[in-house]
Design a protein around this motif. Sequence first.
Motif, short mmCIF file in Angstrom:
data_model
loop_
_atom_site.label_atom_id
_atom_site.label_comp_id
_atom_site.label_asym_id
_atom_site.label_seq_id
_atom_site.Cartn_x
_atom_site.Cartn_y
_atom_site.Cartn_z
N MET A 1 0.79 -1.03 0.11
CA MET A 1 -0.10 -0.03 0.05
C MET A 1 0.75 1.28 -0.07
O MET A 1 1.85 1.34 0.80
CB MET A 1 -0.58 -0.02 1.04
N ASN A 2 0.89 2.24 -0.86
CA ASN A 2 1.54 3.55 -1.11
C ASN A 2 0.86 4.36 -0.11
O ASN A 2 -0.15 4.48 0.19
CB ASN A 2 1.67 3.89 -2.47
N SER A 3 1.61 5.43 0.32
CA SER A 3 1.24 6.47 1.06
C SER A 3 0.13 7.22 0.82
O SER A 3 -0.73 7.87 1.55
CB SER A 3 2.51 7.33 1.65
N GLN A 4 -0.12 7.36 -0.50
CA GLN A 4 -1.28 8.34 -1.17
C GLN A 4 -2.39 7.55 -0.67
O GLN A 4 -3.33 8.28 -0.45
CB GLN A 4 -1.12 8.39 -2.55
N THR A 5 -2.49 6.09 -0.87
CA THR A 5 -3.70 5.64 -0.58
C THR A 5 -4.11 5.42 0.89
O THR A 5 -5.30 5.38 1.46
CB THR A 5 -3.99 4.27 -1.12
N SER A 6 -3.00 5.38 1.82
CA SER A 6 -3.23 5.04 3.22
C SER A 6 -3.45 6.47 3.99
O SER A 6 -3.78 6.45 5.16
CB SER A 6 -1.97 4.48 3.77
N ASP A 7 -3.00 7.65 3.56
CA ASP A 7 -3.15 8.81 4.30
C ASP A 7 -4.55 9.43 3.93
O ASP A 7 -4.74 9.91 2.65
CB ASP A 7 -1.97 9.81 3.64
N ARG A 8 -5.17 9.33 4.87
CA ARG A 8 -6.74 9.78 4.79
C ARG A 8 -7.09 11.15 5.42
O ARG A 8 -8.02 11.54 5.54
CB ARG A 8 -7.73 8.72 5.41
N THR A 9 -5.92 11.79 5.74
CA THR A 9 -6.02 13.13 6.32
C THR A 9 -6.36 14.26 5.33
O THR A 9 -5.51 14.20 4.09
CB THR A 9 -4.63 13.39 7.11
N VAL A 10 -7.25 14.97 5.60
CA VAL A 10 -7.33 16.26 4.57
C VAL A 10 -7.08 17.35 5.40
O VAL A 10 -7.40 17.29 6.64
CB VAL A 10 -8.73 16.22 3.76
N TYR A 11 -7.01 18.64 4.81
CA TYR A 11 -6.65 19.74 5.35
C TYR A 11 -7.83 20.71 4.85
O TYR A 11 -7.98 20.94 3.94
CB TYR A 11 -5.07 20.25 5.11
N VAL A 12 -8.29 21.50 6.21
CA VAL A 12 -9.49 22.33 5.85
C VAL A 12 -8.89 23.82 5.90
O VAL A 12 -8.54 24.09 7.16
CB VAL A 12 -10.60 22.04 6.55
N LYS A 13 -8.90 24.72 5.15
CA LYS A 13 -8.53 26.10 5.38
C LYS A 13 -9.37 26.87 4.85
O LYS A 13 -10.08 26.82 3.91
CB LYS A 13 -7.03 26.34 4.94
N THR A 14 -9.57 28.35 5.54
CA THR A 14 -10.31 29.35 4.98
C THR A 14 -9.77 30.14 3.94
O THR A 14 -8.39 30.12 3.74
CB THR A 14 -10.65 30.19 6.21
N ILE A 15 -10.55 30.58 2.86
CA ILE A 15 -10.05 31.29 1.63
C ILE A 15 -11.13 32.41 1.54
O ILE A 15 -12.20 32.25 1.69
CB ILE A 15 -10.00 30.28 0.47
N ALA A 16 -10.38 33.52 1.47
CA ALA A 16 -11.19 34.81 1.30
C ALA A 16 -11.81 34.67 -0.40
O ALA A 16 -11.32 34.28 -1.43
CB ALA A 16 -10.38 35.97 1.19
N VAL A 17 -13.24 34.86 -0.46
CA VAL A 17 -13.87 34.89 -1.58
C VAL A 17 -12.98 35.87 -2.44
O VAL A 17 -13.09 35.57 -3.93
CB VAL A 17 -15.41 35.17 -1.47
N SER A 18 -12.65 36.87 -2.16
CA SER A 18 -12.08 37.89 -3.00
C SER A 18 -10.83 37.41 -3.73
O SER A 18 -10.30 38.00 -4.70
CB SER A 18 -11.72 39.34 -2.20
N ASP A 19 -10.17 36.33 -3.16
CA ASP A 19 -8.95 35.87 -3.86
C ASP A 19 -9.20 34.80 -4.83
O ASP A 19 -8.36 34.19 -5.45
CB ASP A 19 -8.11 35.24 -2.83
N LEU A 20 -10.42 34.46 -5.19
CA LEU A 20 -10.78 33.44 -6.03
C LEU A 20 -10.99 33.95 -7.62
O LEU A 20 -11.41 35.23 -7.49
CB LEU A 20 -11.95 32.75 -5.43
N PRO A 21 -11.17 33.09 -8.32
CA PRO A 21 -11.55 33.46 -9.71
C PRO A 21 -12.95 34.10 -9.72
O PRO A 21 -13.71 33.85 -8.91
CB PRO A 21 -11.59 32.23 -10.54
N ARG A 22 -13.33 34.89 -10.67
CA ARG A 22 -14.67 35.62 -10.93
C ARG A 22 -15.74 34.63 -10.87
O ARG A 22 -16.70 34.59 -10.21
CB ARG A 22 -14.72 36.51 -11.95
N GLU A 23 -15.64 33.75 -11.62
CA GLU A 23 -16.70 32.58 -11.86
C GLU A 23 -16.92 31.83 -10.44
O GLU A 23 -18.11 31.71 -9.96
CB GLU A 23 -16.47 31.46 -12.70
N VAL A 24 -16.05 31.83 -9.56
CA VAL A 24 -16.12 31.12 -8.29
C VAL A 24 -16.79 32.29 -7.34
O VAL A 24 -17.77 31.83 -6.44
CB VAL A 24 -14.87 30.70 -7.70
N ARG A 25 -16.33 33.58 -7.39
CA ARG A 25 -16.96 34.67 -6.52
C ARG A 25 -18.19 34.89 -6.82
O ARG A 25 -19.07 35.19 -5.88
CB ARG A 25 -16.01 35.81 -6.82
N ASP A 26 -18.68 34.77 -8.26
CA ASP A 26 -19.99 34.91 -8.47
C ASP A 26 -21.02 33.97 -7.93
O ASP A 26 -22.19 34.07 -7.80
CB ASP A 26 -20.13 35.09 -9.99
#
Length: 69
Positions: A1-26
């Motif tokens: 089993m490689n580390s990519q399939t065994s690592d089930r950790t995900v990272y949650v972070k805040t992102i300012a909407v103003s930093d996103l592309p226009r189509e996402v901001r809309d």
Amino acid sequence: MNSQTSDRTVYVKTIAVSDLPREVRDQAEGLKMLYAVHDAEGQQLALVGDRKLAFHLAREHDYAPVMVH
């Protein structure tokens, strides 16, 4: 089993909407911040408007979410 399939950790972070592309901001519907969920390699898996939802979705897909500051 490689580390990519065994690592089930995900990272949650805040992102300012103003930093996103226009189509996402809309689509942000007046929100100032969104929550991005990234895997260990940095690939974005989800972008949601609520911290609780980000953690719920991660756990629902058998990931272990942690908040990044």
